[in-house]
Design an enzyme around this catalytic site. Structure first.
Site, PDB file in Angstrom:
ATOM      1  N   CYS A  19       0.628  -1.012   0.160  1.00 27.25           N
ATOM      2  CA  CYS A  19       0.089   0.049  -0.028  1.00 27.25           C
ATOM      3  C   CYS A  19       0.965   1.398   0.488  1.00 27.25           C
ATOM      4  CB  CYS A  19      -0.420  -0.148   1.028  1.00 27.25           C
ATOM      5  SG  CYS A  19      -0.377   0.356   2.487  1.00 27.25           S
ATOM      6  N   GLU A  73      -5.602   1.926  -8.411  1.00 20.39           N
ATOM      7  CA  GLU A  73      -4.275   0.944  -8.389  1.00 20.39           C
ATOM      8  C   GLU A  73      -4.391   0.530  -8.206  1.00 20.39           C
ATOM      9  OE1 GLU A  73      -5.706  -0.309  -4.237  1.00 20.39           O
ATOM     10  OE2 GLU A  73      -3.446   0.075  -3.066  1.00 20.39           O
TER      11      GLU A  73
HETATM   12  P1  NAD Z   1      -9.311  -6.190   0.070  1.00 20.16           P
HETATM   13  O1  NAD Z   1     -10.037  -5.311   0.268  1.00 20.16           O
HETATM   14  O2  NAD Z   1      -9.927  -7.232  -1.104  1.00 20.16           O
HETATM   15  O3  NAD Z   1      -9.834  -7.538   1.320  1.00 20.16           O
HETATM   16  C1  NAD Z   1      -9.422  -6.650   2.241  1.00 20.16           C
HETATM   17  C2  NAD Z   1     -10.027  -7.903   3.224  1.00 20.16           C
HETATM   18  O4  NAD Z   1     -11.269  -8.218   3.504  1.00 20.16           O
HETATM   19  C3  NAD Z   1     -10.078  -8.986   3.837  1.00 20.16           C
HETATM   20  O5  NAD Z   1     -10.023 -10.057   4.730  1.00 20.16           O
HETATM   21  C4  NAD Z   1     -10.587  -9.383   2.376  1.00 20.16           C
HETATM   22  O6  NAD Z   1     -11.531 -11.524   2.160  1.00 20.16           O
HETATM   23  C5  NAD Z   1     -12.198  -8.666   3.093  1.00 20.16           C
HETATM   24  N1  NAD Z   1     -13.280  -8.938   1.979  1.00 20.16           N
HETATM   25  C6  NAD Z   1     -12.806  -8.702   0.351  1.00 20.16           C
HETATM   26  N2  NAD Z   1     -13.862  -8.416  -0.195  1.00 20.16           N
HETATM   27  C7  NAD Z   1     -15.411  -8.161   0.906  1.00 20.16           C
HETATM   28  C8  NAD Z   1     -16.442  -7.733   0.510  1.00 20.16           C
HETATM   29  N3  NAD Z   1     -17.439  -7.955  -0.847  1.00 20.16           N
HETATM   30  N4  NAD Z   1     -17.106  -7.637   1.849  1.00 20.16           N
HETATM   31  C9  NAD Z   1     -16.648  -7.411   2.650  1.00 20.16           C
HETATM   32  N5  NAD Z   1     -15.432  -7.784   3.139  1.00 20.16           N
HETATM   33  C10 NAD Z   1     -14.631  -8.133   1.663  1.00 20.16           C
HETATM   34  O7  NAD Z   1      -8.106  -5.861  -0.217  1.00 20.16           O
HETATM   35  P2  NAD Z   1      -6.511  -7.215  -0.895  1.00 20.16           P
HETATM   36  O8  NAD Z   1      -6.533  -6.575  -2.120  1.00 20.16           O
HETATM   37  O9  NAD Z   1      -6.666  -8.424   0.456  1.00 20.16           O
HETATM   38  O10 NAD Z   1      -5.548  -6.425  -0.718  1.00 20.16           O
HETATM   39  C11 NAD Z   1      -4.770  -5.441  -1.438  1.00 20.16           C
HETATM   40  C12 NAD Z   1      -5.634  -3.810  -0.339  1.00 20.16           C
HETATM   41  O11 NAD Z   1      -4.968  -3.064   0.734  1.00 20.16           O
HETATM   42  C13 NAD Z   1      -4.510  -2.370  -1.431  1.00 20.16           C
HETATM   43  O12 NAD Z   1      -5.763  -1.759  -1.867  1.00 20.16           O
HETATM   44  C14 NAD Z   1      -3.955  -2.172  -0.662  1.00 20.16           C
HETATM   45  O13 NAD Z   1      -3.640  -0.626  -0.721  1.00 20.16           O
HETATM   46  C15 NAD Z   1      -4.823  -2.267   0.685  1.00 20.16           C
HETATM   47  N6  NAD Z   1      -3.647  -1.963   1.702  1.00 20.16           N
HETATM   48  C16 NAD Z   1      -3.538  -1.046   2.431  1.00 20.16           C
HETATM   49  C17 NAD Z   1      -3.352  -0.398   3.351  1.00 20.16           C
HETATM   50  C18 NAD Z   1      -2.887   0.620   4.187  1.00 20.16           C
HETATM   51  O14 NAD Z   1      -2.277   0.529   5.274  1.00 20.16           O
HETATM   52  N7  NAD Z   1      -2.876   1.915   3.635  1.00 20.16           N
HETATM   53  C19 NAD Z   1      -1.927  -1.912   3.871  1.00 20.16           C
HETATM   54  C20 NAD Z   1      -1.833  -3.166   3.315  1.00 20.16           C
HETATM   55  C21 NAD Z   1      -2.936  -2.836   2.260  1.00 20.16           C
END
Ligand code: NAD
Length: 497
Positions: free
Chosen positions: A281, A382
């Site tokens: 991120c 992104e």
């Molecule tokens: P994601 O949003 O797809 O998933 C994150 C979590 O949410 C997972 O546990 C997943 O199971 C759950 N999830 C996914 N879809 C969902 C839905 N429709 N309803 C409810 N829960 C749901 O993210 P990802 O692909 O696992 O991770 C990458 C993203 O995380 C990137 O956008 C990155 O920038 C972000 N990120 C941000 C930070 C920060 O500190 N700001 C840190 C790490 C990653």
């Protein structure tokens, strides 16, 4: 096929039979396990377990909580290679990078070892005659963490060590794509002496997340993931009366001014753009060059990209591993196609790259674009892969405006040798974490981590002092003890002591 189960009340628990999801080794492209997907009933059972554990954990002595955290710190340090290997096997990042991730998580555990100091309240004696006032910070109850795939050990560690040390009990819903590091963390917490039920894991997808959002006994939710889901978690969680911190996605810009050290800038852009295959991120995804900087910077970046060793994460000397899934690799390749179609110049093209012996792995090479404009999808979205866009602007003011107009505000950096230009940047930039000649300005554990704008929803940044505030509620006590003076009934506000 190995089945990864939930962790409830100090033991592995299978939950209701039914849905599961596949876990892959991204380097080979082969499925290595199935992970259980929790039902709403599984979540309810877990939250009830955590609620029961809270009744005694909240009153556990600070010294005991600290000594458990110290023991856990030692165990994580001793098992850092096991955690790193579990990480690399399911995420794909290089072993070296995985060890770095464990180290940054460990630092938050170390911060939590100091919880007795962090929970100290304020005290004012004699605010009125014989009256003292003081504050105490109390835990919230059962708190939940929902975490992304890209830091499967570190991001949960941003949350639960502080939450638990503050006296809460915790339910973690890790990413279903790489669940094993959390499982190992649970075993180590139990070995460290954490009572059963204080730390629990439910694996799964939206069903588990929604059950946590709706559960009346979940007091607070920490979320880290993409912006659309962060917004959803914040909206639903706060509507259900919970305290929520939801960290979202990013589009991090790095400005290179003409006076910058171009070798340092090229090293930094390549490291921060392609490290962990761009799945961070805080990865740099846009390099904004001012004036003639691009003409000197891009050839240096090109030279460095050509030498990157792209290989399975556990291979000696690997610098960049595969992406998390085949779908994600194809999505990233689709963005490179789109950038080309929209008229950006491809300097290096990562499409079609193959790693010998790992033809089924989810690999893609590093792509560098030049002459990108803000209207292009590669600029706006992104991508979360090894794709760097260069935007050329004439003036420093244009570069600052570009960043301030962007809906995301996670991290940013400026590369310059001019102190005044750097100071202007730190003062004017609308971003939460700022690097000056530092491309990935991730705060240490004794500060707090948080972006601005669409990169965070909620008023608390994560870990550090803000983490302690998020996981506790302040109580103010006004005490008269003993008080020999009785003034009788007085319906007004006191005007003097
Ligand atoms: P994601 O949003 O797809 O998933 C994150 C979590 O949410 C997972 O546990 C997943 O199971 C759950 N999830 C996914 N879809 C969902 C839905 N429709 N309803 C409810 N829960 C749901 O993210 P990802 O692909 O696992 O991770 C990458 C993203 O995380 C990137 O956008 C990155 O920038 C972000 N990120 C941000 C930070 C920060 O500190 N700001 C840190 C790490 C990653």
């Amino acid at each position: 096929m190995k089945l990864i189960n939930h962790w409830i009340d100090g033991v592995e628990a299978s939950g209701a039979p039914g849905r599961t999801g596949p876990v892959y080794n991204p380097a080979t492209g082969k499925q290595t396990a199935e992970v259980a997907f929790a039902t709403a009933e599984d979540v309810d059972l877990t939250v009830r377990t955590a609620k029961q554990a809270f009744e005694t954990w909240r009153d556990s002595a600070l010294a005991r909580r600290q000594s458990i955290m110290f023991a856990y710190r030692e165990l994580v340090a001793r098992h850092r290679m096991d955690l790193a290997r579990a990480l690399t096997a399911e995420h794909g990042k290089t072993l070296d990078d995985a060890l770095g991730e464990v180290q940054r998580g460990l630092e938050v555990i170390e911060f939590a070892c100091n919880i007795a100091h962090l929970l100290k309240g304020d005290y004012s004696e004699q605010v009125s005659t014989s009256v003292d006032t003081y504050t105490i910070r109390q835990p919230l109850g059962v708190v939940a963490g929902i975490t992304p795939f890209n830091f499967p050990a570190m991001v949960p560690m941003w949350m639960y060590p502080i939450a638990i040390a503050c006296g809460n009990t915790f339910v973690l819903k890790p990413s279903e794509k790489d669940p094993s590091p959390s499982q190992l963390s649970a075993e180590l917490l139990a070995e460290a002496g954490l009572p059963d039920g204080v730390f629990n894991i439910v694996h799964g997808d939206k069903v588990a997340v929604d059950a946590l959002l709706e559960h009346p006994d979940v007091a607070a939710i920490s979320f880290v993931g993409s912006t659309p889901i962060a917004r959803y978690i914040y909206t639903e969680g706060t509507a259900a009366g919970k305290r929520v911190q939801a960290l979202g996605g990013a589009k991090n810009h790095m400005i290179v001014l003409p006076d910058a050290d171009m070798d340092l800038a090229a090293d930094s852009a390549v490291s921060a753009g392609y490290g962990s295959a761009g799945e961070r991120c805080m990865a740099i995804s846009v390099v904004v060059t001012v004036g003639d900087a691009a003409d000197r910077l891009i050839p240096k970046m090109q030279e460095r990209i050509a030498k990157l060793k792209i290989a399975p994460g556990e291979e000696e000397g690997a610098e960049m591993g595969p992406l998390i899934t085949a779908e994600h690799r194809d999505r990233v390749a689709g963005y490179v196609d789109a950038g080309e179609a929209e008229g950006a110049t491809i300097v290096t093209d990562g499409r079609g790259m193959r790693v010998e012996g790992y033809e089924d792995g989810f690999f893609i090479g590093a792509t560098l674009f030049d002459n990108v404009t803000p209207a292009m999808s590669i600029y706006k979205d992104e991508i979360f892969g090894p794709v760097l866009s260069t935007v050329r602007v004439e003036h420093y003011e244009d570069a600052i405006k570009l960043i301030n107009d962007n809906p995301y505000g996670n991290g940013t950096a400026v590369f310059t040798n001019d102190g005044g230009a750097a100071r202007k940047f730190q003062n004017e930039i609308q971003v939460g974490m700022v690097g000056i000649n530092v491309p990935i300005p991730v705060p240490l554990s004794f500060y707090s981590f948080g972006g601005w704008k669409d990169s965070i929803f909620g008023s608390h940044a994560i870990y550090g002092p803000e983490g302690v505030h998020f996981y506790t509620r302040q109580k103010v006590v006004i005490s008269r003890w003993p008080d020999p003076i009785h003034r009788g009934v007085d319906l007004g506000f006191p005007q003097h002591g």
